[in-house]
Design an enzyme around this catalytic site. Structure first.
Site, PDB file in Angstrom:
ATOM      1  N   ASP A   2     -14.128  25.647  54.900  1.00  0.00           N
ATOM      2  CA  ASP A   2     -15.411  25.369  54.249  1.00  0.00           C
ATOM      3  C   ASP A   2     -16.462  24.937  55.282  1.00  0.00           C
ATOM      4  O   ASP A   2     -17.597  25.431  55.266  1.00  0.00           O
ATOM      5  CB  ASP A   2     -15.267  24.333  53.127  1.00  0.00           C
ATOM      6  CG  ASP A   2     -14.500  23.089  53.535  1.00  0.00           C
ATOM      7  OD1 ASP A   2     -13.940  23.051  54.654  1.00  0.00           O
ATOM      8  OD2 ASP A   2     -14.451  22.146  52.723  1.00  0.00           O
ATOM      9  N   SER A  54      -8.739  17.482  52.697  1.00  0.00           N
ATOM     10  CA  SER A  54      -9.883  16.581  52.919  1.00  0.00           C
ATOM     11  C   SER A  54      -9.559  15.128  52.636  1.00  0.00           C
ATOM     12  O   SER A  54     -10.411  14.251  52.810  1.00  0.00           O
ATOM     13  CB  SER A  54     -11.071  17.014  52.043  1.00  0.00           C
ATOM     14  OG  SER A  54     -10.740  16.891  50.674  1.00  0.00           O
TER      15      SER A  54
END
Length: 209
Positions: A53, A84
């Site tokens: 991303d 994440s």
């Protein structure tokens, strides 16, 4: 570049109820997205094993391309476990509102989202809006103005303003979440707010993190 079902600032009190509202965005959202085959062919040879991303958000991949994102998210995230490590989950992500109203987008004229149509209208709407200070907005001294603009002049002023108004305040490769032409659009106490740079804005500073 892509079409996304996600609004990073899509908490109930930061969005309107307009389920048909769509925006252009310079920020790759990273959730619930799709792209054209030719875009994938361009990206696939260098696709990373992880943190794709952020890789997508880098200027080398974005190439000045934009995504389409909704006012109200059509997808959500349900946990903190992942690569994440739950970043922003407790502060923002678990509160994102999920849309419940069907919109037949295939029957809607979406030509207004083309860059050549969208940009002039968007710039006019943003910079014709009355400018108010953060103090005026938070102290409700902006009553009577349904649409307002709050100016930021630096990375720190953006972060301070965004934090105060309850939206995400980080940057990826210099682009704020949901930002377009440097502008972040959201709702605050009944106002449509444009958190915007100076009209002379010419591009993002990739050192802003």
């Amino acid at each position: 570049m892509c079409v996304s079902a996600w609004n990073d600032n899509g908490k109930p009190d930061r969005i309107s109820n307009q389920a048909d509202l769509l925006y252009r965005s310079d920020f790759f959202p990273g959730l619930g997205w799709m792209l054209l085959k030719e875009t994938w062919i361009d990206l696939e040879p260098n696709w990373p094993q992880g943190f794709w991303d952020d890789w997508m958000r880098h200027p080398d991949q974005r190439k000045e391309r934009s995504c389409i994102r909704p006012e109200i998210s059509r997808t959500d995230t349900f946990g903190k476990i992942g690569v994440s490590k739950g970043q922003f989950f407790e502060q923002h992500l678990k509160y994102i509102k999920l849309n419940t109203q069907f919109i037949p987008f295939t029957q809607v004229d979406l030509s207004y989202l083309k860059k050549e149509n969208y940009n002039p209208r968007f710039r006019k709407e943003v910079y014709d809006a009355p400018e108010v200070s953060l103090h005026q907005l938070t102290k409700e001294d902006a009553r009577g103005f349904p649409v307002v603009r709050v100016k930021y002049t630096s990375k720190d002023s953006f972060k301070t303003t965004a934090r105060t108004l309850g939206i995400m305040n980080d940057f990826k490769s210099g682009v704020p979440r949901t930002g377009y032409l440097g502008v972040v659009s959201f709702m605050y106490r009944g106002h449509r707010v444009y958190l915007a740079p100076d009209p002379s804005f010419t591009g993002y500073d990739v050192s802003w993190m």
